[in-house]
Design an enzyme around this catalytic site. Structure first.
Site, PDB file in Angstrom:
ATOM      1  N   GLY A   1     -45.397 -17.586  24.040  1.00  0.00           N
ATOM      2  CA  GLY A   1     -45.512 -16.483  24.143  1.00  0.00           C
ATOM      3  C   GLY A   1     -45.939 -15.912  22.996  1.00  0.00           C
ATOM      4  O   GLY A   1     -46.677 -14.803  23.166  1.00  0.00           O
ATOM      5  N   ARG A   2     -45.501 -16.264  21.860  1.00  0.00           N
ATOM      6  CA  ARG A   2     -46.116 -15.627  20.716  1.00  0.00           C
ATOM      7  C   ARG A   2     -47.494 -16.039  20.312  1.00  0.00           C
ATOM      8  O   ARG A   2     -48.223 -15.633  19.227  1.00  0.00           O
ATOM      9  CB  ARG A   2     -45.255 -16.200  19.279  1.00  0.00           C
ATOM     10  CG  ARG A   2     -44.929 -17.752  19.386  1.00  0.00           C
ATOM     11  CD  ARG A   2     -43.928 -17.806  18.379  1.00  0.00           C
ATOM     12  NE  ARG A   2     -43.550 -19.178  18.068  1.00  0.00           N
ATOM     13  CZ  ARG A   2     -42.851 -19.950  18.926  1.00  0.00           C
ATOM     14  NH1 ARG A   2     -42.372 -19.440  20.070  1.00  0.00           N
ATOM     15  NH2 ARG A   2     -42.786 -21.539  18.912  1.00  0.00           N
TER      16      ARG A   2
ATOM     17  N   HIS B   1     -43.575   2.957  -2.280  1.00  0.00           N
ATOM     18  CA  HIS B   1     -42.548   3.846  -2.715  1.00  0.00           C
ATOM     19  C   HIS B   1     -41.467   3.525  -1.989  1.00  0.00           C
ATOM     20  O   HIS B   1     -40.447   4.416  -1.879  1.00  0.00           O
ATOM     21  CB  HIS B   1     -43.153   5.229  -2.246  1.00  0.00           C
ATOM     22  CG  HIS B   1     -44.435   5.588  -2.823  1.00  0.00           C
ATOM     23  ND1 HIS B   1     -44.443   6.381  -4.097  1.00  0.00           N
ATOM     24  CD2 HIS B   1     -45.529   5.417  -2.367  1.00  0.00           C
ATOM     25  CE1 HIS B   1     -45.690   6.589  -4.203  1.00  0.00           C
ATOM     26  NE2 HIS B   1     -46.535   6.017  -3.484  1.00  0.00           N
TER      27      HIS B   1
ATOM     28  N   LYS C   1     -28.446 -15.640  24.154  1.00  0.00           N
ATOM     29  CA  LYS C   1     -28.738 -15.514  25.814  1.00  0.00           C
ATOM     30  C   LYS C   1     -27.680 -15.775  26.509  1.00  0.00           C
ATOM     31  O   LYS C   1     -27.030 -14.996  27.257  1.00  0.00           O
ATOM     32  CB  LYS C   1     -30.014 -16.004  26.367  1.00  0.00           C
ATOM     33  CG  LYS C   1     -31.307 -15.552  25.490  1.00  0.00           C
ATOM     34  CD  LYS C   1     -32.485 -16.014  26.143  1.00  0.00           C
ATOM     35  CE  LYS C   1     -33.947 -15.645  25.565  1.00  0.00           C
ATOM     36  NZ  LYS C   1     -34.961 -16.486  25.984  1.00  0.00           N
TER      37      LYS C   1
ATOM     38  N   LYS D   1     -43.785 -13.731  30.549  1.00  0.00           N
ATOM     39  CA  LYS D   1     -44.375 -15.349  30.803  1.00  0.00           C
ATOM     40  C   LYS D   1     -43.423 -15.805  31.883  1.00  0.00           C
ATOM     41  O   LYS D   1     -43.929 -16.367  33.019  1.00  0.00           O
ATOM     42  CB  LYS D   1     -44.472 -16.198  29.623  1.00  0.00           C
ATOM     43  CG  LYS D   1     -44.821 -17.694  29.920  1.00  0.00           C
ATOM     44  CD  LYS D   1     -44.750 -18.518  28.517  1.00  0.00           C
ATOM     45  CE  LYS D   1     -45.020 -19.988  28.633  1.00  0.00           C
ATOM     46  NZ  LYS D   1     -45.045 -20.555  27.526  1.00  0.00           N
TER      47      LYS D   1
END
Ligand code: F6P
Length: 546
Positions: A271-272, A389, A509, A210
């Site tokens: 973005g998501r 499992h 960041k 983006k």
């Protein structure tokens, strides 16, 4: 001046729910079903091709009535309508939230700052369709004239998780003469392993970002560019082997990608929430433009259901409310997402970003600390039956309450002997076992030695929902994703958080940028971190060459 807190826990619906929970919250699902045999057919809802059974949640009709009252009191419907009409509900970033516009029909009109965005959406979709068709037919060739055989999406977060999840989910419909790879991690291993057996002359990179500034994606894209140029030896090759998906034309140009090969989207797509925007270009190349439009149709059907269905029969609202109930009243901190379909193996990872980046917030929209209730749960999961499992032991007998979302299909895409019946039998069995368990008396009646009775007893009363659809088709996937998108929205409104920002990713960041300079400095840098970070950094610098 102090910011006014949300006072959510003092609202009439919340206090009524708290009292109701106090009075009935420990009721066992065994008793709820025994007293009310019809609940399995009543506590269900259907929309956009999805059937939701929430009768194995620890709720009664009264719980649901109060939860719906909570949604009404919190103004979920009004906020929904504000979102759908393009209001800037992402207040910390001053943006509209219009992923619904990405799947709006051509005839729709949705205004942002007075401008109808629907024509632009369809213009990009048309360009994507044209490009995807050319790659699929072989009309778009690489620099040497060879046909494109490999498509590598380079992106991270929403620019990766949606594309990779959708590719895996819809693989059945994908062009099998094309290879698809997804590179996200800044760890060079990701790119190295994704490209080691590929011919650069036959490889197309879709650089998806983006912002087009994300460290991981830009680093991977630069290395991919070097890999292509090392093999093809001509800068002009970049134009044939790289296309971009971004909102940032300036940065795309700087990278050397021709804006004619850029597919845009807009700041009102988070973005998501972007897998159905141009970020879905790799999906469209895989399943074709028609398949992609079917996917959009599924999203749209769920959007329409969310917009029009009464709250008490509205799937996203119900899923959102049940999450609030489990988190804030029953004290669960997590949700396990358990798809009984191998094609959905990346769906839990996709949902992690959608849910946790959206609602992992600790201040209200106004900025007041949230002190007396919990927000977004921790999402995780694996496809059934594999999870059975490994971690299901804890789901059945651990000390934590883990609500589960089971997802299954009535028909398989790969009929093979008894496989599908066995798969679905396991899905149904797990929901049943979690809800009803096995009492000590039942264990004893089987002749179990007394010392083993506690170990072999299953407490039950562990809540789950089951989402059942006919078949995993592009439209089904669209509906499923939109279901969770709007459930997250519903919860965000109730919790009074901004579900569309993600400030929490920033600090790491910034610190990484500082640290990388220290790692790369030739001279011993003056380290100004805490003693732990300093020591780790020194050790790494001293030993990395070995
Ligand atoms: O760091 C988080 C984030 O901003 C996500 O919200 C986003 O999906 C991801 O990074 C990638 O961002 P971009 O598409 O701008 O590269």
């Amino acid at each position: 001046m102090a910011i006014e807190p949300t006072w959510l826990t003092r609202t009439p619906a919340w206090t009524a729910l708290a009292a109701h929970c106090h009075a009935t919250g420990t009721a066992h699902l065994r008793d709820l079903f025994a007293r009310d045999p019809g609940r399995g057919e009543r506590l269900v809802a259907e929309g956009a091709g999805l059937y939701l059974d929430y009768s194995k949640q620890r709720v009664t009709d009264e719980t649901m009535r109060l939860l719906v009252r909570l949604a009404e009191e919190r103004g979920v419907a009004a906020r929904r309508d504000a979102m759908l009409s393009g209001e800037k509900i992402n207040v910390t970033e001053g943006r509209a939230v219009l992923h619904v516009a990405l799947r709006a029909p051509r005839s729709a009109r949705i205004l942002v700052d007075g401008k109808d965005v629907v024509p632009e959406v369809h213009a990009v979709l048309d360009r994507m369709s044209d490009f995807a068709a050319r790659v699929r037919s072989g009309a778009w060739t690489g620099f040497t004239g060879k046909r494109i055989r490999n498509v590598v999406n380079v992106g991270i977060g929403g620019s990766d998780l949606g594309p990779v999840m959708a590719y895996e989910a819809l693989r059945h419909y994908a062009a099998r003469d094309l290879v698809f790879r997804f590179v996200s991690n800044v760890d060079g291993t990701d790119l190295a392993e994704a490209t080691r057996d590929l011919d650069p002359a036959e490889t197309l990179f879709v650089v998806s970002s983006k912002t087009f500034t994300t460290l991981e994606t830009m680093t991977n894209a630069a290395s991919a560019r070097a890999w292509v140029l090392a093999a093809l030896g001509d800068e002009r090759a970049v134009a044939r082997h790289f296309v971009a998906v971004s909102t940032n034309e300036g940065e795309v140009r700087k990278f050397g990608i021709d804006p004619a090969n850029m597919f845009g989207f807009w700041d009102w797509v988070g973005g998501r929430y972007s897998m159905d925007s141009a970020i879905g270009l790799s999906t469209m190349i895989a399943i074709g433009p028609e398949g992609f439009r079917e996917l959009l149709g599924g999203f749209r059907a769920m959007d329409e259901h969310f917009r029009t269905a009464p709250l008490d029969r509205n799937l996203p609202v119900l899923v959102g409310l049940l999450g609030v109930w489990n988190t804030d009243f029953l004290g669960a901190v997590t949700v396990a997402v358990l798809p009984y379909d191998q094609y959905l193996k990346r769906f839990p990872a996709y949902l992690q970003q959608l849910t946790m980046e959206s609602n992992g917030k600790r201040v209200s929209v106004a900025g007041a600390p949230i002190a007396d209730y919990s927000t977004g749960a921790i999402y995780w999961g694996e496809p059934g039956t594999n999870g059975q499992h490994s971690f299901y032991q804890l789901l059945h007998q651990g000390t934590h309450l883990v609500p589960c979302d089971f997802i299954g299909f009535c028909r398989t895409l790969n009929p093979l002997g008894r496989h599908h019946d066995l798969l679905v039998a396991n899905l149904l069995a797990q929901g049943e076992a979690l809800a009803f368990g096995k009492t000590a008396d039942e264990v004893r009646a089987e002749g179990t030695p007394e010392r083993l009775v506690p170990h072999r007893t299953f407490p039950g009363n562990r809540p789950s929902s089951t989402i059942l659809a006919d078949r995993l088709e592009p439209a089904t996937l669209g509906a499923l994703v939109a279901l969770y998108e709007h459930a997250v929205f519903t919860q965000g409104v109730i919790w009074d958080v901004d579900s569309f920002d993600q400030w929490g990713v920033e600090l790491g960041k910034v610190l990484a940028t500082r640290i990388v300079a220290e790692l790369e400095s030739a001279a011993e840098p003056a380290l100004a971190h805490d003693s732990s970070t300093n020591a780790l950094l020194r050790r790494y610098r001293a030993r990395r060459g070995q």
